[in-house]
Design a protein around this motif. Sequence first.
Motif, PDB file in Angstrom:
ATOM      1  N   LEU A  55       0.699  -1.314  -0.160  1.00  0.00           N
ATOM      2  CA  LEU A  55      -0.069   0.058  -0.129  1.00  0.00           C
ATOM      3  C   LEU A  55       0.904   1.114  -0.103  1.00  0.00           C
ATOM      4  O   LEU A  55       1.892   1.336   0.671  1.00  0.00           O
ATOM      5  N   SER A  56       0.262   2.147  -0.674  1.00  0.00           N
ATOM      6  CA  SER A  56       1.195   3.673  -0.901  1.00  0.00           C
ATOM      7  C   SER A  56       0.907   4.405   0.495  1.00  0.00           C
ATOM      8  O   SER A  56      -0.516   3.882   1.000  1.00  0.00           O
ATOM      9  N   ALA A  57       1.589   5.324   1.042  1.00  0.00           N
ATOM     10  CA  ALA A  57       1.231   6.055   2.030  1.00  0.00           C
ATOM     11  C   ALA A  57       0.040   6.884   1.632  1.00  0.00           C
ATOM     12  O   ALA A  57       0.113   7.154   0.519  1.00  0.00           O
ATOM     13  N   PRO A  58      -0.812   7.465   2.526  1.00  0.00           N
ATOM     14  CA  PRO A  58      -1.740   8.322   2.214  1.00  0.00           C
ATOM     15  C   PRO A  58      -1.199   9.676   1.667  1.00  0.00           C
ATOM     16  O   PRO A  58       0.058   9.875   2.076  1.00  0.00           O
ATOM     17  N   SER A  59      -1.948  10.394   0.763  1.00  0.00           N
ATOM     18  CA  SER A  59      -1.507  11.562   0.291  1.00  0.00           C
ATOM     19  C   SER A  59      -1.049  12.624   1.390  1.00  0.00           C
ATOM     20  O   SER A  59      -1.671  12.617   2.422  1.00  0.00           O
ATOM     21  N   GLY A  60      -0.115  13.179   1.293  1.00  0.00           N
ATOM     22  CA  GLY A  60       0.483  14.182   2.029  1.00  0.00           C
ATOM     23  C   GLY A  60      -0.182  15.637   1.987  1.00  0.00           C
ATOM     24  O   GLY A  60      -1.458  15.701   1.594  1.00  0.00           O
TER      25      GLY A  60
END
Length: 175
Positions: A55-60
Amino acid sequence: ITEAETATLKAIAEVVLPSALDRVGRDRVVAGFVSWVRNYKEGADRGHGYGSSNLSAPSGPSPAPRYPAQFAALDKAATTRGAASFAALASGGRRAIVEAALNEPQPVQRLPNRPTGANLVADFMGFYFSSGDAWDLAYQAQIGRDRCRTLDGSDRPPAPLRAGATESASGAFRD
């Protein structure tokens, strides 16, 4: 992004986007960038990349709060050259200001795939040059990168772009 800032983006587009894009094409890129910035959601789940189980990190944080000062700096640079605004400056002057924005105080070494707010001009350029439309134009073929398509015909090379064809926002080519 305000109407004045959108006019500035259109003026940036005239000097940084490929000359093969006409005004309508450049305006479409500007509208896409403005829409992306306005609709950005901090902390959004980004899922995982194609073919990856990670999973990608949540948007910053949104890049939008960092842009007003950068728009103001472009206008200030234009007023020192005698223009009322960046958008009102002749293209040669705009090009010089854009080059300075990309090289000072620290040179941009790489265009971001997704706008970050660190450099407005680099964000705008990265937004376009990472797009499927840019790939299609660069290869003069209907590659359709990042568009869902079936495997039918995947054994054949992409169809060439038709002369005078532009791509609509929906991804369909039209004359």
